[in-house]
Design a protein around this motif. Structure first.
Motif, PDB file in Angstrom:
ATOM      1  N   LEU A   1       7.870  23.705   4.966  1.00 29.01           N
ATOM      2  CA  LEU A   1       8.425  25.022   4.695  1.00 29.01           C
ATOM      3  C   LEU A   1       7.465  26.126   5.104  1.00 29.01           C
ATOM      4  N   SER A   2       6.195  25.863   4.899  1.00 34.28           N
ATOM      5  CA  SER A   2       5.224  26.851   5.369  1.00 34.28           C
ATOM      6  C   SER A   2       5.354  27.054   6.854  1.00 34.28           C
TER       7      SER A   2
ATOM      8  N   ILE B   1       6.961  18.575   2.033  1.00 33.04           N
ATOM      9  CA  ILE B   1       7.986  19.628   2.095  1.00 33.04           C
ATOM     10  C   ILE B   1       7.334  20.997   2.100  1.00 33.04           C
ATOM     11  N   MET B   2       6.266  21.077   1.322  1.00 33.24           N
ATOM     12  CA  MET B   2       5.526  22.332   1.280  1.00 33.24           C
ATOM     13  C   MET B   2       5.029  22.707   2.667  1.00 33.24           C
TER      14      MET B   2
ATOM     15  N   LYS C   1      -6.780  13.117   7.736  1.00 35.83           N
ATOM     16  CA  LYS C   1      -5.929  12.104   7.106  1.00 35.83           C
ATOM     17  C   LYS C   1      -5.673  12.430   5.647  1.00 35.83           C
TER      18      LYS C   1
ATOM     19  N   SER D   1       9.453  31.557  11.523  1.00 33.82           N
ATOM     20  CA  SER D   1      10.512  32.563  11.432  1.00 33.82           C
ATOM     21  C   SER D   1       9.924  33.968  11.358  1.00 33.82           C
TER      22      SER D   1
ATOM     23  N   GLN E   1      -2.388  13.449   4.551  1.00 34.88           N
ATOM     24  CA  GLN E   1      -1.287  12.517   4.327  1.00 34.88           C
ATOM     25  C   GLN E   1      -1.456  11.896   2.947  1.00 34.88           C
ATOM     26  N   THR E   2      -1.008  12.574   1.984  1.00 34.58           N
ATOM     27  CA  THR E   2      -1.210  12.118   0.608  1.00 34.58           C
ATOM     28  C   THR E   2      -0.111  11.189   0.139  1.00 34.58           C
ATOM     29  N   GLY E   3       0.927  11.112   0.898  1.00 35.99           N
ATOM     30  CA  GLY E   3       2.023  10.251   0.455  1.00 35.99           C
ATOM     31  C   GLY E   3       2.949  10.955  -0.520  1.00 35.99           C
ATOM     32  N   LYS E   4       2.643  12.207  -0.855  1.00 33.43           N
ATOM     33  CA  LYS E   4       3.474  12.918  -1.827  1.00 33.43           C
ATOM     34  C   LYS E   4       4.493  13.755  -1.076  1.00 33.43           C
ATOM     35  N   ALA E   5       5.705  13.471  -1.285  1.00 31.26           N
ATOM     36  CA  ALA E   5       6.788  14.104  -0.522  1.00 31.26           C
ATOM     37  C   ALA E   5       6.822  15.614  -0.747  1.00 31.26           C
ATOM     38  N   GLN E   6       6.494  15.986  -1.969  1.00 27.06           N
ATOM     39  CA  GLN E   6       6.581  17.429  -2.259  1.00 27.06           C
ATOM     40  C   GLN E   6       5.608  18.212  -1.396  1.00 27.06           C
ATOM     41  N   GLN E   7       4.432  17.615  -1.209  1.00 30.48           N
ATOM     42  CA  GLN E   7       3.474  18.320  -0.361  1.00 30.48           C
ATOM     43  C   GLN E   7       3.962  18.398   1.060  1.00 30.48           C
TER      44      GLN E   7
ATOM     45  N   ILE F   1       8.366  29.107   7.581  1.00 29.83           N
ATOM     46  CA  ILE F   1       8.154  30.533   7.268  1.00 29.83           C
ATOM     47  C   ILE F   1       7.359  31.194   8.374  1.00 29.83           C
TER      48      ILE F   1
END
Lengths: 101, 672, 172
Positions: free
Chosen positions: B658-659, B654-655, B643, B665, B646-652, B662
């Motif tokens: 994207l990982s 997205i990170m 859990k 792909s 789930q930090t609530g931080k959108a940037q994470q 990657i």
């Protein structure tokens, strides 16, 4: 002209935008980075349009649509940022973690 | 299964008897029915209008009718047969039960049926309002069944079973009012005294069974009359042992101590068991085994005779000093049983049984009459009675008749039977015993007259208002009085000896002396002794002054004290047998029980608990539960770790996304 | 044509540099203005690719309206004007760098692998033609997008509306 430099440039713009999203702390800066990404996509479309010599100019038309949508999105996004700012008195994206566990 | 015995020695003995036909085949009904009835009374008695008494009365009525018919058959044709049911075997011994239908058993059936019917009718009224009324009738019916099991047994095994059953019923009935300690103690005393005697009986049965190889009574008797050596060597021993058993049940000295205390039970019980039926079981046993005694164990008969004579004399003496009316009758019973046993001991089979027959009727009459008096006066003690012949005429009359019968005056029943016994003693040449028996007759008449005077004559010394009992109680008295008068007329030597024929109708012949006519010496001695006893007692207690002062006039202090203390026999038993057993033996057994047996059981329990704990802790808690807990806690821990993503931080987010892109792909590019 | 190639290389390089300034500067106003420059160079690139109308649209709409909107947003949210060291999230930097570089690598590899053709130089796109196609063939998406704009407009107004009772003095 070869098409490849344009594509590589678009890809680079895209990844710079990604970097910006991941790194920037201010919400508005994040939105800015999103614009970069959209822009990269626009370049891609226009390049393909030019590459294919499309009679229907579909690439350009789609680019127009993207720009329109981007404008709308920025409008809404900033409205949301305004509300967030009113509630929290800050635009630091780290503060908005209410969906935390 | 059931086989009608047809061994060849049928031809011996009386020539003219039949096997009783269909009626004899169904005689098991009168043995089994009481047990069924007892069961019915237990479960349904409380809901019936008479509280279960009607089932008992119906059963005993049936028994009476059946046994009367059997008696009639025996009188007219003669019946002797036995039936066996084989239920298995132990080693070489077959376990057999069954029923005997011959003269002796038929006589016993009739006595049990008659006296029990009258006692049941009497008890329906006498026990009205008493506690455990229904259970009382259950026990009475059970007792009737047990007694019939005993007297119908063709094997020693069944005899023993019936013997013990009767003992149990006696215990139940004597201790009916167990709320008072003395009553339950009396029941215990009866049972234990009987049990001590039963040891002798059991050993005797074992000896007989082992030496003859069979448990069937008729076969043992056959072997005794045909000189089988294996039996002869142990005959004296077996004879004495069986007699010891009889001593317990028939209250011979010194095992008579339970009978007077048994008067703590209700009076109908005393009338039925301790006058007519249970106490006669010992005499019945001796009578049943008579060919054995005659044939091989005649020295044992000397022992029997000795104890019989001692009993009749000693008990009679104690009866003189009693204040309790029932105790007088109890000691009288002991004394008369002594007469019966003495008769057997002197070889007079018929005389003993004849006395059993007559005694059953007049002693039951006396007991029921005493019950009627006690019911009216609400006290057992003769000190609170007196002058009751005015208020209770019917009881008085019947009681007088019973007394005269007991004292042995003609033409009542006791005269004939007692006379036969005296005659047999005289004929056998036992002059000392004869004298003692005559003295016994004197004593009998004396104490009975004393009792009658103290109860019915003089002035009323009590506090209540006695009145005559109602007809349900007085009618049996009248019927029994009728029997007391007529029962002796079935065996008048020289004129009509039907009774002798009845009871000697058996598979194994009886060898005894049958007098052709009256033995006038014995007759006159007995008659004189009886009249003297009555006369003296009447003189002392009625004529010389008030009845209650009579005791003082004849009291010889030291003798009186010994008699009052019952020859200190009870004290002797307590001091040398009961107390040592209670203190040492009981302690040893108790310690064995607590330390060894209980400890073993506790150890099992502790071990089981210990094992259970181990299983609980190691397997259940440590194993299964732990597995479950671990699975849940690990899931929990994993969840707690996950859990954190789930930090609530959108940037994470997205990170991560994207990982993933990657990685996928790369996978696609490189692998595919 | 080599001259066009060289010009395009310069343009694209400039594009990337300015874009990097957008995401790395610690001055928000500089970031916004850098975005302006990015868009401008993009418009120039479009001109090079014979998409005049689109270039104009970018200049007019994107730079003219969107950036202005952004500047409004920056002002309203009291973003610290001037250098601000806290603008970047330092924890994420290295990982973000890795991620973006890998994405760049993958994308460019895919592009280079797939596309190998030349750009067709034309004399320009006919705006009339563009308008015609937009309103005949793509009329449906056109209408939908206009609805989206309408919705965004209304939504924006609704979201940003203030209730007078709840308003604090310090709020705008």
């Amino acid at each position: 002209m070869s098409v490849q430099p344009f594509l590589i440039a678009a890809a680079g713009l895209f990844s710079i935008g990604i970097y910006g999203i991941l790194v920037r702390r201010n919400v508005v800066m994040v939105l800015l980075s999103i614009e970069l990404i959209l822009n990269a996509v626009n370049i891609n479309f226009v390049v393909f349009n030019a590459m294919l010599g499309d009679a229907l100019l579909q690439g350009q038309i789609f680019t127009i649509f993207i720009i329109t949508i981007a404008a709308a999105e920025v409008g809404i996004g900033l409205a949301i940022v305004l509300m967030l700012f009113r509630n929290r008195k800050t635009a630091n994206i780290d503060e908005f973690d209410l969906l935390k566990w | 299964m059931v086989n009608i015995n047809s061994i060849s020695f049928l031809a011996e003995g009386k020539a003219t008897y039949t096997d009783g036909g269909a009626v004899a085949e169904y005689t098991w009904l009168i043995v089994v029915l009481p047990f069924l009835a007892a069961l019915l009374i237990t479960f349904f008695g409380k809901f019936l209008p008479l509280k279960g008494a009607e089932i008992a009365l119906a059963t005993i009525g049936f028994i009476f009718t059946f046994s009367s018919y059997l008696l009639y058959l025996n009188i007219t044709e003669g019946v002797a047969s036995e039936f066996f049911i084989n239920v298995g075997s132990i080693g070489s011994f077959d376990l057999e039960f069954g029923w005997v239908v011959d003269g002796l058993s038929i006589m016993m059936y009739f006595v049990v049926g008659t006296v029990a019917s009258l006692v049941f009718i009497y008890a329906t009224n006498y026990m009205q309002g008493e506690v455990r009324y229904t259970f009382f009738f259950t026990s009475l019916t059970l007792f009737a069944g047990s007694m019939l099991v005993l007297v119908s047994s063709p094997t020693l095994l069944q005899l023993l079973i019936g013997w013990e059953l009767v003992g149990v019923c006696s215990y139940l009935l004597i201790g009916h009012y167990w709320e008072k300690k003395e009553n339950s103690s009396a029941a215990m005393k009866a049972f234990i005294t009987n049990k001590i005697a039963d040891v002798g009986l059991m050993i005797g049965i074992i000896v007989l069974a082992l030496s003859t190889g069979t448990m069937r009574i008729s076969e043992i008797l056959y072997q005794s009359t045909h000189d089988y050596q294996s039996l002869k060597s142990v005959a004296y021993l077996a004879g004495v042992l069986l007699f010891i058993g009889a001593m317990g049940k028939s209250a011979q000295f010194p095992l008579h101590v339970w009978l007077p205390d048994a008067m703590a039970g209700p009076t109908p019980v005393s009338a039925l068991m301790h006058a007519a039926t249970m106490v006669t079981a010992g005499v019945y046993l001796l009578a049943r085994m008579f060919p054995f005694y005659q044939g091989m164990a005649s020295q044992a008969l000397d022992v029997v005779l000795l104890f019989g004579v001692i009993t009749l004399f000693a008990a009679g003496l104690i009866a003189i000093v009693q204040d309790d009316l029932k105790k007088v009758l109890a000691y009288s019973t002991v004394s008369q049983l002594g007469y019966m046993v003495a008769a057997i001991g002197s070889g007079a089979y018929t005389a003993a049984l004849f006395h059993l027959w007559t005694h059953a009727f007049f002693k039951a009459l006396l007991f029921l009459g005493a019950g009627s008096v006690i019911h009216a006066v609400h006290s057992n003690s003769m000190k609170e009675m007196g002058g009751l012949r005015k208020e209770m005429p019917r009881t008085y009359t019947t009681f007088i008749l019973g007394t005269i019968a007991l004292a042995g005056l003609p033409p009542l029943a006791g005269f004939f039977s007692k006379d036969e016994i005296l005659a047999s003693l005289n004929h056998g040449g036992y002059s000392a015993y004869f004298a003692i028996a005559v003295a016994g007759a004197f004593i009998t008449a004396f104490y009975m007259t004393r009792a009658v005077v103290l109860t019915f004559f003089g002035d009323y010394r009590g506090n209540g208002h006695p009145h005559e009992s109602d007809s349900m109680m007085t009618t049996p008295l009248i019927v029994l009085a009728g029997f007391a008068i007529t029962a002796g007329w079935v065996n008048i030597p020289g004129i009509y000896t039907g009774f002798t024929d009845w009871v000697t109708t058996r598979k194994n012949p009886i060898v005894e002396y049958h007098p052709e006519s009256f033995d006038y010496f014995a007759l006159s001695s007995g008659l004189l002794a009886g009249l003297a006893g009555i006369g003296l007692a009447y003189y002392v207690y009625q004529v010389l002054g008030k009845p209650e002062d009579g005791d003082e006039k004849i009291k010889v202090e030291p003798v009186w004290n010994i008699l009052e203390n019952k020859y200190y026999l009870d004290d002797f038993y307590f001091k040398y047998i009961i107390n040592p057993t209670k203190s040492t033996l009981s302690n040893i057994v108790d310690r064995f029980n607590t330390n060894i047996l209980d400890r073993a059981v506790n150890m099992f329990g502790t071990a089981a608990t210990f094992l259970g704990n181990i299983v609980y802790e190691k397997f259940d808690q440590g194993g299964i539960d732990k597995a479950l807990n671990v699975s849940s806690s690990s899931t929990d821990a994993l969840g707690a770790r996950v859990k954190l993503l789930q930090t609530g931080k959108a940037q994470q987010y997205i990170m991560y996304f994207l990982s993933g892109v990657i990685v996928i792909s790369l996978l696609i590019l490189l692998v595919l | 044509m080599e001259a066009l190639d060289i010009i395009s290389y310069f343009l694209l390089l400039g594009l990337l540099l300015v874009a990097v300034k957008v995401v790395t500067t610690s001055n928000v106003i500089h970031a916004a203005i850098s975005l302006v420059f990015t868009l401008a160079i993009t418009a120039a690139t479009f001109l090079l690719l014979s998409a005049e109308f689109v270039a104009l649209v970018i200049v007019l709409v994107y730079i003219g309206a969107v950036i202005v909107l952004f500047l409004f947003g920056i002002m309203i949210t009291r973003a610290p004007l001037g250098q601000n060291a806290e603008l970047d999230n330092d924890k994420n930097k290295s990982l973000a760098l890795v991620v973006s570089l890998s994405i760049f690598g993958i994308f460019s590899y895919v592009m280079l692998d797939t596309f190998d053709s030349q750009i067709i130089i034309t004399s320009g796109t006919s705006t009339e033609l563009l308008g015609e196609i937009l309103l005949s063939r793509f009329v449906f998406p056109f209408e939908v997008v206009s609805f989206v704009l309408l919705a965004a407009l209304i939504g924006g107004i609704t979201l940003a509306r203030q209730d007078n009772a709840l308003m604090d003095e310090n709020q705008i």
